[in-house]
Design an enzyme around this catalytic site. Structure first.
Site, short mmCIF file in Angstrom:
data_model
loop_
_atom_site.label_atom_id
_atom_site.label_comp_id
_atom_site.label_asym_id
_atom_site.label_seq_id
_atom_site.Cartn_x
_atom_site.Cartn_y
_atom_site.Cartn_z
N ALA A 1 0.59 53.58 7.79
CA ALA A 1 0.08 54.30 6.63
C ALA A 1 -0.10 55.75 7.06
O ALA A 1 -0.25 56.04 8.25
CB ALA A 1 -1.26 53.70 6.19
N GLY B 1 0.79 49.91 8.97
CA GLY B 1 1.37 49.52 7.68
C GLY B 1 2.85 49.20 7.77
O GLY B 1 3.39 48.47 6.93
N GLU C 1 -4.58 50.34 14.24
CA GLU C 1 -5.66 50.83 13.37
C GLU C 1 -7.02 51.01 14.05
O GLU C 1 -7.72 51.98 13.78
CB GLU C 1 -5.84 49.89 12.15
CG GLU C 1 -4.74 50.01 11.12
CD GLU C 1 -3.54 49.12 11.40
OE1 GLU C 1 -3.43 48.56 12.52
OE2 GLU C 1 -2.70 48.97 10.49
N1 COA Z 1 0.94 59.13 9.48
C1 COA Z 1 1.22 60.42 9.30
N2 COA Z 1 2.10 61.10 10.06
C2 COA Z 1 2.70 60.43 11.05
C3 COA Z 1 2.45 59.08 11.31
C4 COA Z 1 1.52 58.42 10.46
N3 COA Z 1 1.24 57.12 10.61
N4 COA Z 1 3.18 58.68 12.37
C5 COA Z 1 3.87 59.77 12.77
N5 COA Z 1 3.60 60.81 11.98
C6 COA Z 1 4.12 62.19 12.07
C7 COA Z 1 3.50 62.93 13.24
O1 COA Z 1 2.24 63.48 12.85
C8 COA Z 1 4.54 63.99 13.49
O2 COA Z 1 4.40 65.01 12.51
P1 COA Z 1 4.59 66.56 12.93
O3 COA Z 1 6.01 66.66 13.40
O4 COA Z 1 4.33 67.29 11.66
O5 COA Z 1 3.61 66.81 14.02
C9 COA Z 1 5.85 63.26 13.21
O6 COA Z 1 5.50 62.13 12.40
C10 COA Z 1 6.53 62.76 14.46
O7 COA Z 1 5.59 61.96 15.20
P2 COA Z 1 5.24 62.23 16.75
O8 COA Z 1 3.90 61.67 17.00
O9 COA Z 1 5.45 63.67 17.10
O10 COA Z 1 6.39 61.38 17.43
P3 COA Z 1 6.33 60.67 18.86
O11 COA Z 1 7.71 60.18 19.13
O12 COA Z 1 5.67 61.54 19.86
O13 COA Z 1 5.36 59.40 18.66
C11 COA Z 1 4.54 57.46 17.48
C12 COA Z 1 5.75 58.37 17.81
C13 COA Z 1 4.96 56.45 16.43
C14 COA Z 1 4.12 56.73 18.77
C15 COA Z 1 3.37 58.32 16.98
O14 COA Z 1 3.86 59.14 15.92
C16 COA Z 1 2.23 57.52 16.45
O15 COA Z 1 1.45 56.98 17.23
N6 COA Z 1 2.07 57.45 15.11
C17 COA Z 1 0.94 56.85 14.47
C18 COA Z 1 1.06 55.34 14.52
C19 COA Z 1 -0.17 54.71 13.90
O16 COA Z 1 -1.26 54.79 14.40
N7 COA Z 1 0.05 54.04 12.77
C20 COA Z 1 -0.95 53.28 12.11
C21 COA Z 1 -1.56 54.05 11.01
S1 COA Z 1 -2.77 53.02 10.20
#
Ligand code: COA
Length: 260
Positions: free
Chosen positions: A66, A111, A134
């Site tokens: 999400a 999500g 989460e």
């Molecule tokens: N919500 C909003 N934005 C998100 C997102 C999320 N769940 N997951 C990734 N993004 C965005 C990042 O903020 C980043 O945006 P930016 O370029 O404007 O800074 C972009 O997507 C790329 O993500 P980034 O974190 O730079 O890539 P990465 O390869 O270093 O890491 C993940 C990838 C998936 C490990 C990391 O993005 C992450 O942990 N995301 C959140 C996962 C999460 O907690 N999801 C559950 C939500 S309830």
């Protein structure tokens, strides 16, 4: 299909491919994506030319959860409404009377993992990553994850994954029953398409009723489940496709099902 801002759709024969298309945010689910998913699955439900669906993500992610930026601004009431909206979309996919295959091409977190779990069958790329992060954000899985994950992998493993927020790879996800098959990234969509075509070659009424019987059965005790199965198994006997399927077998020829 309508044109969507956050989704791409293409149709290959009777298989519809829905792609979440917010690659800059790794396809994170905000309210707009949820609204559009609800709308496209509504269209798919009514479109007789689509018999099976593949759900995947554009770029290097399936769905990375999400939208955290959107959720940070939500009050408790808004958060509740957002979770209910997400739950409704998952439920809509789970109860669609057509098979839905998740082709998990990359991150399926939060999500995204919940979205994959709402699909009937999960195929994963070797690069896919699964997890429910989460609790690390101060919330709990709210799109059905606390309910569907234990049903797929058991209570202990669901607690392990949710409490630890650990991210696991495709092979481990397969070992615990979270995904059915793992493929090389370049063959994932081809394999998903093959599976969709295999299912489409069967009687659609029988596939839809099997889906309903399995989904209803896992939520009730065994006697109630087998009662449901008995009722569900009666109706295909009235279908033309049942006669076609059995006649084709006896006449040693392939069946030509017409969804009737
Ligand atoms: N919500 C909003 N934005 C998100 C997102 C999320 N769940 N997951 C990734 N993004 C965005 C990042 O903020 C980043 O945006 P930016 O370029 O404007 O800074 C972009 O997507 C790329 O993500 P980034 O974190 O730079 O890539 P990465 O390869 O270093 O890491 C993940 C990838 C998936 C490990 C990391 O993005 C992450 O942990 N995301 C959140 C996962 C999460 O907690 N999801 C559950 C939500 S309830």
């Amino acid at each position: 299909m309508k044109t969507y801002k956050t989704l791409l759709f293409e149709q290959n024969g009777a298989t519809g491919v829905v792609k979440v298309n917010r690659p800059d945010a790794l396809n994170a689910l905000n309210a707009e994506v949820l609204t559009e998913l609800a709308s496209i699955f509504d269209e798919i439900a009514r479109d007789n030319s689509v018999g099976a669906v593949i759900l995947t993500g554009e770029g290097r992610s399936f769905v990375a959860g999400a939208d955290i930026a959107a959720m940070r601004e939500m009050s408790a009431l808004e958060g509740r409404a957002f979770m209910l909206k997400g739950q409704a979309v998952m439920q809509q996919i789970e109860t669609l009377p057509k098979p839905v295959i998740a082709a998990v091409n990359g991150f399926a977190l939060g999500g995204g993992c919940e979205l994959a779990m709402a699909c009937d069958i999960r195929l994963a790329s070797e690069k896919a990553k699964f997890g429910q992060p989460e609790v690390g954000l101060g919330i709990i899985p709210g799109f059905g994850g606390t309910q569907r994950l234990p049903r797929l992998v058991g209570k202990g493993m669901a607690k392990y994954l949710i409490f630890s927020a650990e991210m696991i790879g495709a092979d481990e996800a397969k070992a615990i029953g979270l995904v059915e098959k793992v493929y090389a990234p370049e063959t994932l969509m081809e394999e998903a398409m093959k599976l969709a075509e295999m299912i489409l070659s069967k009687a659609p009424i029988a596939v839809a009723l099997s889906k309903a019987a399995i989904n209803n059965g896992v939520n009730v005790d065994l006697p109630t489940g087998v009662n449901f199965e008995a009722e569900a198994s009666a109706s295909p006997f009235g279908s033309e496709d049942r006669l076609e399927g059995m006649s084709a077998f006896l006449e040693k020829r392939p069946a030509a099902f017409r969804n009737k």
